[in-house]
Design a protein around this motif. Structure first.
Motif, PDB file in Angstrom:
ATOM      1  N   ASN A  94       0.805  -1.277  -0.053  1.00 55.25           N
ATOM      2  CA  ASN A  94       0.028  -0.005  -0.080  1.00 55.25           C
ATOM      3  C   ASN A  94       0.735   1.257  -0.032  1.00 55.25           C
ATOM      4  N   ILE A  95       2.007   1.154   0.667  1.00 56.14           N
ATOM      5  CA  ILE A  95       3.055   2.263   0.470  1.00 56.14           C
ATOM      6  C   ILE A  95       3.312   2.823  -0.901  1.00 56.14           C
ATOM      7  N   LYS A  96       3.739   1.592  -1.559  1.00 58.85           N
ATOM      8  CA  LYS A  96       4.090   1.857  -3.063  1.00 58.85           C
ATOM      9  C   LYS A  96       2.954   2.453  -3.724  1.00 58.85           C
ATOM     10  N   ILE A  97       1.858   1.861  -3.558  1.00 60.45           N
ATOM     11  CA  ILE A  97       0.533   2.597  -4.290  1.00 60.45           C
ATOM     12  C   ILE A  97       0.462   3.892  -4.016  1.00 60.45           C
ATOM     13  N   ALA A  98       0.554   4.278  -2.639  1.00 55.52           N
ATOM     14  CA  ALA A  98       0.391   5.532  -2.110  1.00 55.52           C
ATOM     15  C   ALA A  98       1.296   6.503  -2.791  1.00 55.52           C
ATOM     16  N   LEU A  99       2.515   6.002  -2.867  1.00 56.91           N
ATOM     17  CA  LEU A  99       3.634   7.029  -3.294  1.00 56.91           C
ATOM     18  C   LEU A  99       3.405   7.211  -5.046  1.00 56.91           C
ATOM     19  N   LYS A 100       2.695   6.450  -5.719  1.00 59.01           N
ATOM     20  CA  LYS A 100       2.579   6.721  -7.090  1.00 59.01           C
ATOM     21  C   LYS A 100       1.295   7.936  -7.293  1.00 59.01           C
ATOM     22  N   GLU A 101       0.640   8.188  -6.033  1.00 62.28           N
ATOM     23  CA  GLU A 101       0.037   9.355  -6.173  1.00 62.28           C
ATOM     24  C   GLU A 101       0.560  10.721  -6.225  1.00 62.28           C
ATOM     25  N   ILE A 102       1.825  10.602  -6.301  1.00 60.57           N
ATOM     26  CA  ILE A 102       2.413  11.922  -6.084  1.00 60.57           C
ATOM     27  C   ILE A 102       3.330  11.940  -7.574  1.00 60.57           C
ATOM     28  N   PRO A 103       2.642  13.031  -8.445  1.00 56.17           N
ATOM     29  CA  PRO A 103       3.332  13.249  -9.800  1.00 56.17           C
ATOM     30  C   PRO A 103       4.868  13.424  -9.747  1.00 56.17           C
ATOM     31  N   GLU A 104       5.788  12.765 -10.319  1.00 55.81           N
ATOM     32  CA  GLU A 104       7.178  13.169 -10.279  1.00 55.81           C
ATOM     33  C   GLU A 104       7.657  14.639 -10.362  1.00 55.81           C
ATOM     34  N   ASP A 105       7.040  15.265 -11.636  1.00 59.22           N
ATOM     35  CA  ASP A 105       7.234  16.688 -12.155  1.00 59.22           C
ATOM     36  C   ASP A 105       6.856  17.418 -10.736  1.00 59.22           C
ATOM     37  N   ALA A 106       5.639  17.324 -10.216  1.00 59.70           N
ATOM     38  CA  ALA A 106       5.130  18.013  -9.131  1.00 59.70           C
ATOM     39  C   ALA A 106       6.001  18.076  -7.755  1.00 59.70           C
ATOM     40  N   TYR A 107       6.533  16.766  -7.839  1.00 64.26           N
ATOM     41  CA  TYR A 107       7.506  16.688  -6.572  1.00 64.26           C
ATOM     42  C   TYR A 107       8.435  17.391  -6.748  1.00 64.26           C
ATOM     43  N   LEU A 108       9.175  17.284  -7.795  1.00 65.16           N
ATOM     44  CA  LEU A 108      10.625  18.177  -8.022  1.00 65.16           C
ATOM     45  C   LEU A 108      10.196  19.806  -7.870  1.00 65.16           C
ATOM     46  N   GLN A 109       9.095  19.861  -8.513  1.00 67.13           N
ATOM     47  CA  GLN A 109       8.880  21.517  -8.438  1.00 67.13           C
ATOM     48  C   GLN A 109       8.565  21.941  -6.919  1.00 67.13           C
ATOM     49  N   THR A 110       7.865  21.125  -6.193  1.00 63.11           N
ATOM     50  CA  THR A 110       7.719  21.384  -4.727  1.00 63.11           C
ATOM     51  C   THR A 110       8.910  21.515  -4.010  1.00 63.11           C
ATOM     52  N   PHE A 111       9.946  20.585  -4.370  1.00 69.44           N
ATOM     53  CA  PHE A 111      11.128  20.538  -3.570  1.00 69.44           C
ATOM     54  C   PHE A 111      11.833  21.650  -4.070  1.00 69.44           C
ATOM     55  N   GLU A 112      11.875  22.411  -5.262  1.00 67.91           N
ATOM     56  CA  GLU A 112      12.664  23.569  -5.544  1.00 67.91           C
ATOM     57  C   GLU A 112      11.806  24.644  -4.813  1.00 67.91           C
ATOM     58  N   ALA A 113      10.783  24.864  -4.846  1.00 68.47           N
ATOM     59  CA  ALA A 113       9.981  25.864  -4.210  1.00 68.47           C
ATOM     60  C   ALA A 113      10.321  25.828  -2.864  1.00 68.47           C
ATOM     61  N   LEU A 114      10.281  24.852  -2.068  1.00 70.28           N
ATOM     62  CA  LEU A 114      10.269  24.569  -0.600  1.00 70.28           C
ATOM     63  C   LEU A 114      11.852  25.038  -0.311  1.00 70.28           C
ATOM     64  N   ALA A 115      12.663  24.687  -1.102  1.00 76.78           N
ATOM     65  CA  ALA A 115      14.266  24.842  -0.848  1.00 76.78           C
ATOM     66  C   ALA A 115      14.396  26.400  -0.921  1.00 76.78           C
ATOM     67  N   GLU A 116      13.897  26.965  -2.129  1.00 77.93           N
ATOM     68  CA  GLU A 116      14.156  28.514  -2.245  1.00 77.93           C
ATOM     69  C   GLU A 116      13.519  29.356  -1.202  1.00 77.93           C
ATOM     70  N   LYS A 117      12.362  28.972  -0.833  1.00 80.35           N
ATOM     71  CA  LYS A 117      11.430  29.783   0.259  1.00 80.35           C
ATOM     72  C   LYS A 117      12.270  29.582   1.390  1.00 80.35           C
ATOM     73  N   ARG A 118      13.111  28.395   1.920  1.00 75.95           N
ATOM     74  CA  ARG A 118      13.766  28.260   2.972  1.00 75.95           C
ATOM     75  C   ARG A 118      15.007  29.111   2.809  1.00 75.95           C
ATOM     76  N   LEU A 119      15.663  29.159   1.769  1.00 72.82           N
ATOM     77  CA  LEU A 119      16.770  29.841   1.614  1.00 72.82           C
ATOM     78  C   LEU A 119      16.638  31.516   1.695  1.00 72.82           C
ATOM     79  N   GLN A 120      15.392  32.006   1.130  1.00 75.13           N
ATOM     80  CA  GLN A 120      14.895  33.345   1.440  1.00 75.13           C
ATOM     81  C   GLN A 120      14.883  33.639   3.031  1.00 75.13           C
ATOM     82  N   GLN A 121      14.429  32.849   3.862  1.00 78.51           N
ATOM     83  CA  GLN A 121      14.432  32.953   5.180  1.00 78.51           C
ATOM     84  C   GLN A 121      15.805  32.811   5.835  1.00 78.51           C
ATOM     85  N   LEU A 122      16.608  32.248   5.285  1.00 76.67           N
ATOM     86  CA  LEU A 122      18.059  32.367   5.905  1.00 76.67           C
ATOM     87  C   LEU A 122      18.978  33.231   5.492  1.00 76.67           C
ATOM     88  N   THR A 123      18.340  34.515   4.881  1.00 72.80           N
ATOM     89  CA  THR A 123      19.215  35.546   4.346  1.00 72.80           C
ATOM     90  C   THR A 123      20.273  36.329   5.456  1.00 72.80           C
TER      91      THR A 123
END
Length: 157
Positions: A94-123
């Protein structure tokens, strides 16, 4: 001390049906709720079987909803989602099936956005090594994969 309300199997069944209809639940949550209601093990097994038959309780459906929800609202990475599903006694299938619910491109976009947001907080952080560590710690806590995190950290030089 107030006395604990006792439930018949039918009362408990109705109450737990509402509990499951309100939001997706895993077997572990439902069984804990029934134990909290002071139900005996035989009744817990009977009610759990009823919930599964009537489709109130579905581990696959729960895992999929959990993965989608935590990714979309809390921006958790796959590792954190997997860890949290294991805590809830969800099987590997069920964990494998659940992870397929997350589209790969959205996953990477979210990662980038989250990392950038955190970097802005660390100025305000002047020391580049401290900045890298804070960024890495933040992303690891959120459950993002080491190769993504270290790739992002290496970009800061």
């Amino acid at each position: 001390m107030p006395s604990q309300k006792t439930y018949t199997v039918e009362e408990a069944k109705k109450r737990i049906e509402r509990y499951c209809a309100y939001q997706e639940r895993c077997h572990k949550e439902v069984q804990q709720k029934l134990r909290d209601m002071k139900m005996i093990p035989e009744a817990i097994n009977l009610i759990t079987a009823h919930l599964i038959e009537e489709n109130y309780l579905n581990e696959t459906r729960f895992a999929k909803a959990f993965a989608r929800g935590k990714f979309n609202t809390k921006k958790w990475g796959k590792q954190r989602i997997v860890r949290e599903l294991k805590v809830r006694a969800i099987g590997q299938y069920n964990i494998k099936i659940a992870l397929k619910e997350i589209p790969e491109d959205a996953y990477l976009q979210t990662f980038e956005a989250l990392a950038e947001k955190r970097l802005q907080q660390l100025t305000s952080e002047i020391n580049i090594n401290k900045k890298k560590k804070k960024l890495a710690d933040y992303l690891f806590y959120r459950g993002w994969e080491p190769e993504l995190v270290w790739g992002k950290v290496r970009q800061l030089s």
